[in-house]
Structures are given as C-alpha cells and as structure tokens.
Motif scaffolding. Structure first.
Motif, PDB file in Angstrom:
ATOM      1  N   GLU A  27       0.966  -1.339   0.124  1.00  0.00           N
ATOM      2  CA  GLU A  27       0.248  -0.019   0.092  1.00  0.00           C
ATOM      3  C   GLU A  27       0.833   1.304   0.031  1.00  0.00           C
ATOM      4  OE1 GLU A  27      -2.917  -0.499  -0.723  1.00  0.00           O
ATOM      5  OE2 GLU A  27      -3.860  -2.014   0.295  1.00  0.00           O
ATOM      6  N   ALA A  53      -5.106   3.130   3.436  1.00  0.00           N
ATOM      7  CA  ALA A  53      -5.517   2.008   2.319  1.00  0.00           C
ATOM      8  C   ALA A  53      -5.050   0.798   3.331  1.00  0.00           C
ATOM      9  CB  ALA A  53      -4.885   1.900   1.084  1.00  0.00           C
ATOM     10  N   HIS A  82     -12.017   0.187  -1.134  1.00  0.00           N
ATOM     11  CA  HIS A  82     -10.637  -0.422  -1.043  1.00  0.00           C
ATOM     12  C   HIS A  82     -10.180  -1.338  -1.736  1.00  0.00           C
ATOM     13  CE1 HIS A  82      -7.551  -2.776   0.973  1.00  0.00           C
ATOM     14  NE2 HIS A  82      -6.860  -1.731   0.741  1.00  0.00           N
TER      15      HIS A  82
END
Length: 352
Positions: free
Chosen positions: A173, A238, A251
């Motif tokens: 992420e 995220a 997400h």
C-alpha cells in the motif's frame, strides 16, 4: 476525536515539553487497534507531513462513523529533539543531555509488564520519560507504525521476520521499493514493541499473527512535499482499510512486488578515507560487483589524490548520504543485495 498532550518535565527547573496526541475511538471492539508516530528523530519530517494529511482524513471518517478500531496518532513525537537547534541546524537524532540516539535504549519488557514502564516516571530524565511514555502507549495497540526517513533514500521499511510476510500489505500500500527483514535484537522503538509482542507468555514467539511493529523509512529527509505526503497518507489509509481499522468499501488491495532481504544482505558502503564525495550512481540503481559507486577526492590537486569506491556485491542502491564530504568510515550507501555481504555482523541495527 480526542486531543491531549503528554507533558514531560524537564531536567532543569522551569522547563517542560509537550507532545500532542490524537485519539479516535473505534466502533468495533473486534477490529485491530493501531498506534502511529512520526519524528521520533525530530529532524525526520516526512512522517509528520504524512500524518497531518492522514489526520484530516481520519477526522472526516470519524464524523462519518467509519472508524472501526481504536487509533492513536502522535504526529511529532519528540519535542525535546525539536528544541535542539544549534548553528542553524536541528540536531534531532541524538539527545544532547545523554548523548544517546532518541531511537535507542528503549526498555525491553514483556507485554504483561507494560505498566512497569510508568513506575517512578518523575524520577527519570526527560528523554527517558518520553521513551517510556511513547512505548507504553504503543503497547496498548495491536499494530504499531514508527515513521522515519533516511538521508537520500528509496521508500523502504525495517520489519522483524516475526511479522513477515503478513506485513507485505503495508509494503504494497505504501509502494515500498524494498523491505529489510530485521532480527529484532536492538533497543530501537520498533524492536522494543516487537520484543513485547513476541514475549506475551512464557516462550518467545517466532510469529505473531495480527500484530505488527515496523519502522517505515519515508524516503529522504528532504522529501517533504504536499502531494507526496498526501499520496503516502492515502497509502497508509489503504493499509488501515485492508486491516479493518477503518471502513472503506472502495478499498482494493495492492500487492508488494519488491525485494525482502535480511540485514545480513545489506552492504554498508563506507568511505575508506576522508574526502569530497563524487557519486557516480543514484538511489534506485541496480549495480553489479565491481561497479564504480563513488570517487573520493582525498588530496585535492594531487595526481594520485582520489580513491574509487566500488560495489562489493550485486544489489539495489537503497540509500545514499546527502553530505558531500565524508570522514573515514562514514556510511556512503546501503545496498540491498541478493546474498549475505558479511558473516561478522552483530545482531541489531545497521547504524547508530
């Protein structure tokens, strides 16, 4: 959201330090709790910028009821270091009073011994009060992220092998370009938290599912820009969404595709002599054994006044020094290599 302050009494009469803390109460007791701090090394500010924008998003999420797990954020964790401004530069890495690294000498306690950290706190030095208070807060969470940066650097992280590969979601992420798998044998903040997580019962645990203690290196010290900080804040959001700390139906997980190498595979490229540094390769470059990395001008103007510094192994240049003069033995680069670079590395951190 609740805002409070840690108050650290100074070591001389009339002085004290204040550290702001932001807390968000989650709606789901089963969701993971998280503790995030930045700027324990006070002059490492990319994390502070990131958390400024993340807190903006968390406040909005709080108003919308999207906070599922308890979140504690300390965006500027070291007010003592912030005040150490001398001759035009902040010396935020080392405590001037004790001459120790602000990210070393954290107590190594088992998780059940957490409350002992606050015993006789008023009798301890200001730096020790700060360290014990921060560690006590962190040990109340399931996930701990300590945000730092290097000198000139790629985005990477130090992650104890006990939390890998579960922590690959964080690396993905945040678009990390490398992960250094640490041995958990130092007294740095991240490893003190990891030590407690691994010592929850009698025997030391080799893996700790659902827990995390990590040092995130957010590129270099000068990489403090609004769009970069916002992008990193989105990446951290995220990660929180993927772990169920916040609710975000949009997400989509991002996989990590970079290398994960043990610390034994990190070649610390050092200056063999003092001199002016001329770098030939930049961070992010892949090099082969024998490639020229830098030239040191050791005796300016002399026919034989330079020394070449070459790669000892194949690898990725993860970091580079920003200073262009090096003393003998100073670190010039870190190479993430495909094989062990030395057999005599002592357990613990790579640098002081």
């Amino acid at each position: 959201m609740e805002r409070s302050e840690i108050i650290i009494s100074g070591d001389t009469a009339g002085s004290e330090w204040r550290v702001p803390v932001f807390r968000f109460k989650g709606s789901d007791t089963a969701a993971p709790s998280v503790y995030i701090q930045a700027a324990l090394h006070a002059n490492e500010l990319p994390g502070t910028a990131l958390l400024h924008f993340l807190l903006e998003r968390l406040r909005k999420a709080d108003a919308e009821g999207a906070i599922r797990g308890d979140i504690t954020v300390v965006p500027q964790a070291n007010s003592i270091g912030l005040s150490q401004y001398h001759f035009g530069e902040m010396g935020g890495r080392f405590d001037l009073a004790s001459r120790t690294n602000f990210n070393r000498d954290f107590p190594l306690v088992a998780l059940a011994e957490r409350e002992t950290l606050l015993e006789n706190l008023d009798r301890r030095s200001a730096a020790d009060q700060l360290k014990r208070t921060l560690l006590h807060m962190a040990l109340g969470a399931d996930l701990m992220l300590d945000l730092h940066c290097d000198d000139e650097s790629l985005q990477y992280a130090y992650i104890d092998e006990a939390f890998w590969p579960e922590a690959a979601d964080l690396a993905g992420e945040l678009d990390m370009e490398a992960v250094f798998l640490s041995d958990g044998e130092s007294t740095a903040f991240e490893e003190a938290v990891g030590h407690a997580f691994k010592h929850q019962g009698g025997a030391k645990l080799k893996s700790v599912p659902g827990r995390l203690a990590v040092t995130v290196e957010l590129r270099g010290r000068r990489d403090v820009y609004p769009e970069m900080a916002r992008r990193d804040a989105d990446g951290l959001w995220a990660f929180l969404a993927g772990r169920g700390v916040v609710s975000d139906p949009a997400h989509k997980a991002k996989a990590y595709a970079g290398p994960a190498v043990p610390l034994d595979n990190i070649e610390m490229v050092k200056a063999p002599a003092p001199g002016t540094v001329l770098f030939h390769r930049d961070i992010g470059a892949t090099v082969k054994t024998g490639d020229l990395l830098a030239t040191l001008i050791t005796r300016p103007g002399e026919p034989d006044g330079t020394i070449e510094v070459k790669a000892g192994h194949d690898g990725l240049i993860a970091t580079r020094a920003s200073a262009r003069y090096a003393r003998r033995g100073e670190d010039l680069m870190k190479l993430a290599c495909h094989e062990a670079t030395r057999k005599d590395r002592k357990p613990g951190t790579l640098e002081d």
